[in-house]
Design an enzyme around this catalytic site. Structure first.
Site, mmCIF file in Angstrom:
data_model
loop_
_atom_site.group_PDB
_atom_site.id
_atom_site.type_symbol
_atom_site.label_atom_id
_atom_site.label_comp_id
_atom_site.label_asym_id
_atom_site.label_seq_id
_atom_site.Cartn_x
_atom_site.Cartn_y
_atom_site.Cartn_z
ATOM 1 N N HIS A 202 0.809 -1.221 0.000
ATOM 2 C CA HIS A 202 0.000 0.000 0.000
ATOM 3 C C HIS A 202 0.845 1.276 0.000
ATOM 4 O O HIS A 202 0.301 2.363 -0.170
ATOM 5 C CB HIS A 202 -0.921 0.023 1.221
ATOM 6 C CG HIS A 202 -0.202 0.368 2.485
ATOM 7 N ND1 HIS A 202 0.726 -0.478 3.061
ATOM 8 C CD2 HIS A 202 -0.228 1.482 3.242
ATOM 9 C CE1 HIS A 202 1.221 0.112 4.142
ATOM 10 N NE2 HIS A 202 0.656 1.299 4.268
ATOM 11 N N HIS B 194 1.444 6.832 -0.646
ATOM 12 C CA HIS B 194 0.670 6.027 0.303
ATOM 13 C C HIS B 194 -0.750 5.876 -0.230
ATOM 14 O O HIS B 194 -1.526 6.824 -0.257
ATOM 15 C CB HIS B 194 0.663 6.715 1.668
ATOM 16 C CG HIS B 194 0.112 5.864 2.756
ATOM 17 N ND1 HIS B 194 -1.243 5.723 2.965
ATOM 18 C CD2 HIS B 194 0.728 5.094 3.680
ATOM 19 C CE1 HIS B 194 -1.431 4.911 3.993
ATOM 20 N NE2 HIS B 194 -0.258 4.520 4.444
#
Length: 181
Positions: free
Chosen positions: A88, A103
């Site tokens: 992620h 992110h």
């Protein structure tokens, strides 16, 4: 502590990615570096991100994108400094030293990599536009997570200014930010 160790410790996970950047050189001195958009979507201020770490710029200055496609491309020429096992988040270091964190989503670390398909590894060299990771926007949303993606210059203090795009929407590989020495 190195950049990649800082990032790993902060997220308590392991994995790196590489970035590549393009810069402007004046009189053999780098004056600025362009960071291209890693995603297509709607541009947001970091203050709109539902995560205090990003919203209050605790990691550094940057921008957020509400993605329209689940693909992240390298915004620079450089190296994957960290690619988290949960897929992620990606940390990149440009050849000129800018450190960038991408992110994907809010609290998506809890998915443990589900709905993410990596295309690079920690330590890889990348060029602008290289595909880094794909993610399933709808599946992530069905799991109850936001997909807004923060793009942060984690070594903001090394720069005099960070100029951000004025556009409301961007396509991957459009100019997103300029870091000015």
């Amino acid at each position: 502590m190195s950049f990649s160790n800082f990032i790993k410790n902060m997220f308590n996970t392991q994995d790196k990615k590489e970035i590549v950047k393009e810069d402007v050189v004046i009189n053999n001195k780098q004056e600025s570096e362009i960071i291209y958009s890693p995603l297509s979507g709607e541009v947001k201020k970091l203050s709109e991100v539902n995560d205090i770490t990003f919203a209050e710029e605790l990691m550094g200055k940057g921008i957020a994108i509400e993605p329209s496609k689940g693909q992240v491309f390298s915004p620079v020429k450089g190296e994957i400094a960290a690619f988290f096992v949960t897929k992620h988040a990606i940390a990149l270091r440009t050849d000129n030293g800018a450190e960038i964190l991408i992110h994907i989503g809010i609290n998506t670390v809890a998915l443990k990599g589900k709905h993410f398909v990596p295309h690079v590894n920690e330590g890889d060299r990348v060029n602008i536009g290289d595909l880094l990771v794909e993610f399933d926007i709808e599946a992530i949303k069905k799991e109850g997570y936001e997909v807004i993606t923060s793009i942060v210059i984690t070594n903001t203090d090394n720069y005099r200014d960070i100029k951000k795009t004025d556009s409301n929407k961007v396509l991957a590989k459009d100019m997103l930010m300029e870091v000015i020495s």
